[in-house]
Design an enzyme around this catalytic site. Sequence first.
Site, PDB file in Angstrom:
ATOM      1  N   LYS A  77       0.834  -1.211   0.000  1.00 51.92           N
ATOM      2  CA  LYS A  77       0.000   0.000   0.000  1.00 51.92           C
ATOM      3  C   LYS A  77       0.866   1.257   0.000  1.00 51.92           C
ATOM      4  O   LYS A  77       0.596   2.206  -0.733  1.00 51.92           O
ATOM      5  CB  LYS A  77      -0.948  -0.017   1.204  1.00 51.92           C
ATOM      6  CG  LYS A  77      -1.960  -1.168   1.167  1.00 51.92           C
ATOM      7  CD  LYS A  77      -2.945  -1.111   2.302  1.00 51.92           C
ATOM      8  CE  LYS A  77      -2.319  -1.411   3.641  1.00 51.92           C
ATOM      9  NZ  LYS A  77      -1.833  -2.814   3.734  1.00 51.92           N
ATOM     10  N   THR A  78       1.907   1.261   0.824  1.00 53.09           N
ATOM     11  CA  THR A  78       2.795   2.424   0.849  1.00 53.09           C
ATOM     12  C   THR A  78       3.528   2.580  -0.473  1.00 53.09           C
ATOM     13  O   THR A  78       3.703   3.700  -0.977  1.00 53.09           O
ATOM     14  CB  THR A  78       3.806   2.293   2.008  1.00 53.09           C
ATOM     15  OG1 THR A  78       3.102   2.183   3.246  1.00 53.09           O
ATOM     16  CG2 THR A  78       4.724   3.497   2.062  1.00 53.09           C
ATOM     17  N   ASP A 122      -1.432   6.689   6.338  1.00 54.73           N
ATOM     18  CA  ASP A 122      -1.357   5.264   6.641  1.00 54.73           C
ATOM     19  C   ASP A 122      -2.213   4.964   7.869  1.00 54.73           C
ATOM     20  O   ASP A 122      -2.343   5.812   8.768  1.00 54.73           O
ATOM     21  CB  ASP A 122       0.094   4.880   6.900  1.00 54.73           C
ATOM     22  CG  ASP A 122       0.315   3.385   6.816  1.00 54.73           C
ATOM     23  OD1 ASP A 122      -0.600   2.667   6.362  1.00 54.73           O
ATOM     24  OD2 ASP A 122       1.408   2.925   7.207  1.00 54.73           O
ATOM     25  N   THR A 171      -5.627  -1.412   7.032  1.00 48.47           N
ATOM     26  CA  THR A 171      -5.673  -2.866   7.128  1.00 48.47           C
ATOM     27  C   THR A 171      -7.041  -3.344   7.593  1.00 48.47           C
ATOM     28  O   THR A 171      -7.306  -4.545   7.591  1.00 48.47           O
ATOM     29  CB  THR A 171      -4.602  -3.367   8.120  1.00 48.47           C
ATOM     30  OG1 THR A 171      -4.783  -2.708   9.385  1.00 48.47           O
ATOM     31  CG2 THR A 171      -3.207  -3.056   7.595  1.00 48.47           C
ATOM     32  N   ARG A 230       6.574  -8.072   2.047  1.00 50.70           N
ATOM     33  CA  ARG A 230       7.395  -7.590   3.170  1.00 50.70           C
ATOM     34  C   ARG A 230       8.084  -8.763   3.870  1.00 50.70           C
ATOM     35  O   ARG A 230       9.262  -8.683   4.225  1.00 50.70           O
ATOM     36  CB  ARG A 230       6.522  -6.821   4.154  1.00 50.70           C
ATOM     37  CG  ARG A 230       7.311  -6.254   5.352  1.00 50.70           C
ATOM     38  CD  ARG A 230       6.400  -5.453   6.254  1.00 50.70           C
ATOM     39  NE  ARG A 230       5.883  -4.280   5.565  1.00 50.70           N
ATOM     40  CZ  ARG A 230       4.841  -3.573   5.994  1.00 50.70           C
ATOM     41  NH1 ARG A 230       4.200  -3.939   7.085  1.00 50.70           N
ATOM     42  NH2 ARG A 230       4.429  -2.503   5.322  1.00 50.70           N
TER      43      ARG A 230
END
Length: 363
Positions: A77-78, A122, A171, A230
């Site tokens: 997402k980032t 975020d 999330t 990640r």
Amino acid sequence: MTDDYDDSSYDATARIVDPGGDTEDRRFEAALRPRKLADFPGQPRVRDQLSLVLEAAKRRAAPPDHVLLSGPPGLGKTSLAMIIAAELEQPIRITSGPAIQHAGDLAAVLSSLAEGEVLFLDEIHRMARPAEEMLYLAMEDFRVDIIVGKGPGATAIPLELPPFTVVGATTRAGLLPAPLRDRFGFTGHLDFYTPEDLAQILTRNATLLGIDATEQGIEEIAGRSRGTPRIANRLLRRVRDYAQVHGSGILDQGAARAALSLFDVDDRGLDRLDRAVLEALCRRFGGGPVGLSTLAVAVGEESDTVETVAEPYLVREGYLVRTPRGRAASPLAWQHLGLTPPVNAVAGAEQLPLEDGGGRFGG
């Protein structure tokens, strides 16, 4: 200030206003982030939809609609927020919901935005309610009302803002209030990656880091990364370390298996906490059902840790069943641990009704 690369991509200048500080992990991830949407691996549906939104905005020479990205942690997402800013050739301002606890915090950020700038929020679902209400007006009318004074004598002074684009990441999209969700013109949900997509990501990142890796070594890491880039990048670093210290320096299948075994990641991607949950369910509670808090005490963790870290993957892979009476182990969990389940435990796990809602239960 702009900074163009040799491949004609644009470097979105990030101004981080979250006081979390810089970390080694953040610097590592930032160095590996793709800079163009065409280079973003996986998520083809979201990538194609977002490409259309951005291309249309560029042809109109106007900021695009606000964008909401949802999905589990670690899926990009980032990275997508940084790519959006780069594709628009605009700077990006980065902050997070927990960092904005008062309307004044948000007003300070909004009032300093330049025209066309991208504001990345975020964990947007964790913003304070007064700040959310201010964000509604800013996103829709590009203005905020600054309250001066208190009580009956308080005065609202409207402050006009230049057009900008909010990119929100969450999330837990269900925790966003409906008025805030409705103000996003585009919503994209990110799903877990396939092992093939993760192998593509790992191959690219290994090249960027100068790691000599074999195809079998990359595939071994990809298959144990739980569908999350990640996690894949973190395991890549650990296997690289193992290959340099205990191996020939080449990240091959043998080095990958030995390193992942050392760091308690098994062949299905389950780590120490995952196996502890399954061991407790099967060995101590006969397969369940058992309440969440009781299960957390049995593994020595907080209930939130078990629910948010271990459970999603165990449920998705079919090892764990959530029911109104508690958590229960599936036959696959017994098989993975090499245990023979009692006959009544197998039948009970298959016949237990699933949990109806997303709320917490069990004591």
